[in-house]
Each structure stands twice: as C-alpha cells, then as structure tokens.
Design an enzyme around this catalytic site. Structure first.
Site, PDB file in Angstrom:
ATOM      1  N   TYR A 226     -20.761  22.651 -32.900  1.00 43.84           N
ATOM      2  CA  TYR A 226     -19.828  22.036 -33.852  1.00 43.84           C
ATOM      3  C   TYR A 226     -20.521  20.851 -34.542  1.00 43.84           C
ATOM      4  O   TYR A 226     -21.165  20.035 -33.885  1.00 43.84           O
ATOM      5  CB  TYR A 226     -18.554  21.604 -33.111  1.00 43.84           C
ATOM      6  CG  TYR A 226     -17.675  20.731 -33.954  1.00 43.84           C
ATOM      7  CD1 TYR A 226     -17.137  21.210 -35.140  1.00 43.84           C
ATOM      8  CD2 TYR A 226     -17.404  19.423 -33.589  1.00 43.84           C
ATOM      9  CE1 TYR A 226     -16.350  20.401 -35.933  1.00 43.84           C
ATOM     10  CE2 TYR A 226     -16.607  18.611 -34.374  1.00 43.84           C
ATOM     11  CZ  TYR A 226     -16.090  19.100 -35.549  1.00 43.84           C
ATOM     12  OH  TYR A 226     -15.321  18.304 -36.346  1.00 43.84           O
TER      13      TYR A 226
ATOM     14  N   ARG B 136      -1.728   3.032 -22.961  1.00 43.46           N
ATOM     15  CA  ARG B 136      -3.162   3.323 -23.131  1.00 43.46           C
ATOM     16  C   ARG B 136      -3.805   3.640 -21.783  1.00 43.46           C
ATOM     17  O   ARG B 136      -4.772   4.375 -21.709  1.00 43.46           O
ATOM     18  CB  ARG B 136      -3.891   2.154 -23.804  1.00 43.46           C
ATOM     19  CG  ARG B 136      -5.413   2.367 -23.885  1.00 43.46           C
ATOM     20  CD  ARG B 136      -6.109   1.425 -24.858  1.00 43.46           C
ATOM     21  NE  ARG B 136      -5.759   0.052 -24.666  1.00 43.46           N
ATOM     22  CZ  ARG B 136      -6.210  -0.743 -23.670  1.00 43.46           C
ATOM     23  NH1 ARG B 136      -7.049  -0.268 -22.761  1.00 43.46           N
ATOM     24  NH2 ARG B 136      -5.825  -1.991 -23.591  1.00 43.46           N
TER      25      ARG B 136
ATOM     26  N   LYS C 166      -7.267  22.941 -30.962  1.00 45.41           N
ATOM     27  CA  LYS C 166      -7.428  24.347 -31.313  1.00 45.41           C
ATOM     28  C   LYS C 166      -6.497  25.224 -30.462  1.00 45.41           C
ATOM     29  O   LYS C 166      -5.293  25.091 -30.562  1.00 45.41           O
ATOM     30  CB  LYS C 166      -8.903  24.728 -31.183  1.00 45.41           C
ATOM     31  CG  LYS C 166      -9.856  23.742 -31.918  1.00 45.41           C
ATOM     32  CD  LYS C 166      -9.565  23.699 -33.386  1.00 45.41           C
ATOM     33  CE  LYS C 166     -10.527  22.928 -34.262  1.00 45.41           C
ATOM     34  NZ  LYS C 166     -10.799  21.541 -33.974  1.00 45.41           N
TER      35      LYS C 166
ATOM     36  N   ASP D 253     -18.600  23.105 -23.736  1.00 49.56           N
ATOM     37  CA  ASP D 253     -17.503  23.096 -24.710  1.00 49.56           C
ATOM     38  C   ASP D 253     -16.901  24.497 -24.726  1.00 49.56           C
ATOM     39  O   ASP D 253     -17.530  25.456 -25.191  1.00 49.56           O
ATOM     40  CB  ASP D 253     -18.040  22.696 -26.097  1.00 49.56           C
ATOM     41  CG  ASP D 253     -16.916  22.529 -27.119  1.00 49.56           C
ATOM     42  OD1 ASP D 253     -15.881  23.217 -26.985  1.00 49.56           O
ATOM     43  OD2 ASP D 253     -17.077  21.738 -28.062  1.00 49.56           O
TER      44      ASP D 253
HETATM   45  C1  PLP Z   1     -16.182  23.714 -30.764  1.00 52.21           C
HETATM   46  C2  PLP Z   1     -15.577  22.401 -31.139  1.00 52.21           C
HETATM   47  N1  PLP Z   1     -15.731  21.347 -30.327  1.00 52.21           N
HETATM   48  C3  PLP Z   1     -15.214  20.129 -30.632  1.00 52.21           C
HETATM   49  C4  PLP Z   1     -14.525  19.926 -31.817  1.00 52.21           C
HETATM   50  C5  PLP Z   1     -13.971  18.570 -32.154  1.00 52.21           C
HETATM   51  O1  PLP Z   1     -12.593  18.551 -31.914  1.00 52.21           O
HETATM   52  P1  PLP Z   1     -11.523  17.613 -32.705  1.00 52.21           P
HETATM   53  O2  PLP Z   1     -11.532  18.042 -34.124  1.00 52.21           O
HETATM   54  O3  PLP Z   1     -10.251  17.867 -31.979  1.00 52.21           O
HETATM   55  O4  PLP Z   1     -12.008  16.203 -32.546  1.00 52.21           O
HETATM   56  C6  PLP Z   1     -14.330  21.009 -32.690  1.00 52.21           C
HETATM   57  C7  PLP Z   1     -13.602  20.826 -33.957  1.00 52.21           C
HETATM   58  O5  PLP Z   1     -13.558  21.681 -34.800  1.00 52.21           O
HETATM   59  C8  PLP Z   1     -14.881  22.267 -32.334  1.00 52.21           C
HETATM   60  O6  PLP Z   1     -14.743  23.332 -33.150  1.00 52.21           O
END
Ligand code: PLP
Length: 416
Positions: A131, A78, A230, A205
C-alpha cells in the site's frame, strides 16, 4: 458495584467459534442496564466514585494490571472506553490471536506498530508491492527517525532476503500479502523463518483477505494488522485500524496508542463491532461474485491480464503459496486494459453501477486507477516493475447483483 464494562480483555477463556463470538464476545448486557447491544459511550471522560477509585484506576492503566489490586475502570476515552473491548475481543477471536487493539485508521495502526517495536539503527525489511501509504512511511518518516528500511519483492527467496538483510540489525519483517494493488502473494513460511532466525517480529498486513480467508498468526506472524476501514468495517462508513497478536505486544501497543493518541472514537469502535457481526457473510458473498467477475474479465478481448487468486495456475509458485496460506481468493480483482491511462479513464468514466473511488472492502463495488490515484512517492519505473502500469484497474467487488456488475463492466469496456 464495579465500573460498567471492563478494560480491554481478549476474553480468551470464553471463546467459541468466531461466528459465535462475532455477535456476543467482550460484552456483558447485565452490566449495561440489560441493553442487548452495546450502547455508544460517547463521552471524553469518566467520573470516579471517589478519589481512591481514581487512584486505583490510574495505577491499573499505567502500571502492570496484575499489580493493581481490586476493581479497575475507565478514566478518559483516549486511554480506553467501553466500546473498544467488544471489537477487540471479537477481532482477536477471528485472527486466533491472544488479544487485539484497534486504532484511528490503518495507518494509525501501522505507525503505532513501527513506533512501538523499532528503534534508531534497527532494520525493517518490507515486501513490495505494498500500500502506497506504507511505502511512503517506510521511505520517509521512519528513515528520518534513524530506522533502516529495505524492501524485497514477492519472488524473493531466502538467499535474496539474507543478502538484503546483510549485517543489518533486523528487528522486523513486514509483509503485505496479498499485496495492494496487484494481489501478489508472499510466502509467510519464508518470512517467519527469516524473522525467527534474527529474533525479529513478523508483521503481516492482512487487509486484502481479512481473517475470513487468511490467519497470519496461525502461519507464524507475531502481529496481524488491518486497515479496518476496509473489510472489517465493510460499509465504507468508518476509518479504523486493528492489530492482533500476543498479550505483551498488544499491551505495549495500547500504551503507544494512548501516548500518541491513535485511539478510535467510541462511535467508530461501536460501528466496527456492529460490522464484525456480518464479516463472514459479506466477505463470502463478495468472493463468490469476484470469482465470476474475474472469469468474465479474463475472457474479455479488451482485457489483457487479470489478477485474482482464483485464477492462479496450478504448478506455479504463487499457486503453491495460495494453497498453503489462503482459505479463499477474496474479492479484490486487478486487471490490465489493452492500452494505457486514456483507455482506463474511458472505462472508469463509463462505469455506472461500479463507483470510481479509492477505497475497498465495502458493500459497494469500487474501481480505481492505481497509476494515477495513489500517493506519488514511488517513481514511475519502480511502479512499472511492480506491475502497477498505466493500464491497471483495481476493482473491489461489492454486494450488488452479479448480473448488474457484469453488465456494467461489459458496457464500460465497450467505451474503451
Ligand atoms: C493494504 C492496506 N493497508 C493499510 C492501509 C491504510 O489504511 P487506512 O486508509 O485505514 O489508514 C490501506 C489503505 O488503503 C491498505 O489498502
């Protein structure tokens, strides 16, 4: 002999081009029995050679590293494991950052950033659309902990942002660009100026474009983060997150990570390392196909609008931002089908090659219906005003044959 591997290091002085770093940085085969590829250290804990060594390792992990004289080593997975360093140093190279830290998921990365750098009474302003999970966190748990959260839209100018900040204690500007699911861009120059004037952090992001097409740190961000689930993972077979930034910020994030337990498993880190080797190849090829898919959709009679960065019109504000901060249009395409939910559902149910699923950035093409298939925390009228309507489809273009993809879209659209 010292411990196998080493604690996370960005290996800055050893960096080359990210294409070169992607296959080698952060890993020394000689220290791993000559294994060309990093072995998976699937263990929860590590054995100390002696009590003195254990003491030194703890001093290194919990105190400033410079004060921990001599060798350092692994304690407990961890806290850190030998599979983290290769992924982290390669990501830092891609993002032109000093260092990087990886997490259990994108939300694990985002939560770790918010908990590390915000305190009760602080103000965070964030871009919309964003998101759904991020919006949920900003509007819910973060407020419950006493952080003030306010949103702004992609067309906000500096005057608008100043009015939104007011006399708030601005500690963070949080921007998702391009935004999920509409591909709207936000001007990072503007966001960086606002953050600078308030001595706040700019967090971006960068999930949608990946560092292949956008490098937020070069554009003034303090931290560039990802859902590594992703494009970075790229095969829809892992869940992870990543944050890239300066040495002190990443060190603080590592402390949060082992305090709250958002450290990814050794297998996940290993899989992510493997995936980064092909990041550019996948993203470039997916982008080439997405440009053709967007062009096909834009000419289809059953499609009213298509949002892909390759279709931005010269002379528009969005095109101007694109030219300044993006190096390619990416492989996410959103489009409005003539009609609404019923027409979209007919289209989605008729797809064959393209799969109906909510993620993105993998080798396979996926389509989803954001109006009904995202967290139900944003009110309908707000969703509509953000361009997330019942007729919207979000498509992540994969690596399949372009001809097969276009044929599939064509036949599914005839079912509408
Ligand atoms: C632009 C974006 N940021 C953050 C996230 C969150 O990521 P995770 O699903 O890996 O927790 C997503 C998930 O779809 C996303 O599309």
């Amino acid at each position: 002999m010292g411990p196998v591997g080493s604690p996370p290091v960005a290996d800055q002085d050893k960096r080359r081009h990210p294409d070169t770093d992607s296959v080698a940085l952060g890993y020394d085969a000689v220290r791993h029995l000559g294994s060309l590829k990093p072995p998976v250290y699937e263990t929860s804990t590590f054995v100390f050679e002696s009590a003195e060594a254990g003491k030194r390792f703890f001093e290194a992990a919990y105190g400033p590293r410079v004060e921990a004289d001599g060798e350092t080593g692994y304690i407990y997975s961890r806290l850190d494991s030998p599979n983290l360093a290769p992924a982290e140093s390669r990501l830092a190279s891609w993002e032109e950052a000093v260092d990087a830290a990886i997490f259990t998921s994108g939300m694990g990365a985002i939560t770790s950033v918010l908990l590390t750098f915000l305190r009760p009474g602080d103000l965070v302003v964030y871009s919309l659309p964003t998101y759904g999970g991020t919006a949920t966190l900003m509007n819910g748990l973060l407020r419950d902990f006493g952080v003030v959260t306010r949103s702004f839209r992609s067309d906000a100018r500096r005057d608008d942002l100043d009015a939104i900040v007011g006399d708030g204690e601005l500690a963070m500007v949080y921007v998702e660009t391009p935004a999920n699911p509409t591909n709207e861009l936000f001007d990072l120059d503007l966001a960086a100026g606002l953050a600078r004037d308030h001595d706040a952090r700019l967090v971006v992001d960068n999930t949608f474009l990946s560092p292949v097409w956008q490098k937020p740190i070069r554009l003034g961000a303090d931290l560039s983060l990802h859902s590594a689930t992703k494009y970075l993972g790229g095969h829809s077979d892992l869940t992870a997150g990543a944050v890239c930034g300066g040495a002190d910020d990443i060190a603080a994030l590592r402390r949060t990570r082992y305090e709250i337990g958002t450290t990814p498993s050794p297998s996940t880190a290993w899989l992510l390392t493997r995936s980064l080797e092909t990041l550019r190849l996948r993203v470039e090829r997916q982008t080439v196909s997405a440009i053709e898919v967007a062009r096909f959709l834009a000419e289809h009679e059953k499609v009213s609008t298509v949002s892909h960065l390759s279709l931005l019109e010269e002379g528009t504000a969005q095109h101007d931002i694109y030219e300044r901060q993006c190096e390619g249009p990416g492989a996410m395409v959103s489009f409005q089908i003539e009609g609404g939910e019923a027409e979209c559902f007919r289209f989605l149910d008729a797809m064959g090659v393209i799969r109906l699923s909510t993620s993105l950035g993998g080798t396979e093409s996926l389509a989803t219906h954001p109006w009904t298939m995202s967290p139900p925390t944003v009110p309908d009228d707000e969703k509509r005003s953000l361009g997330v309507t019942p007729g919207l489809i979000r498509l992540s273009v994969g690596l399949e044959s372009l001809d097969d993809l276009i044929a599939d879209l064509d036949q599914a659209l005839t079912a509408v």
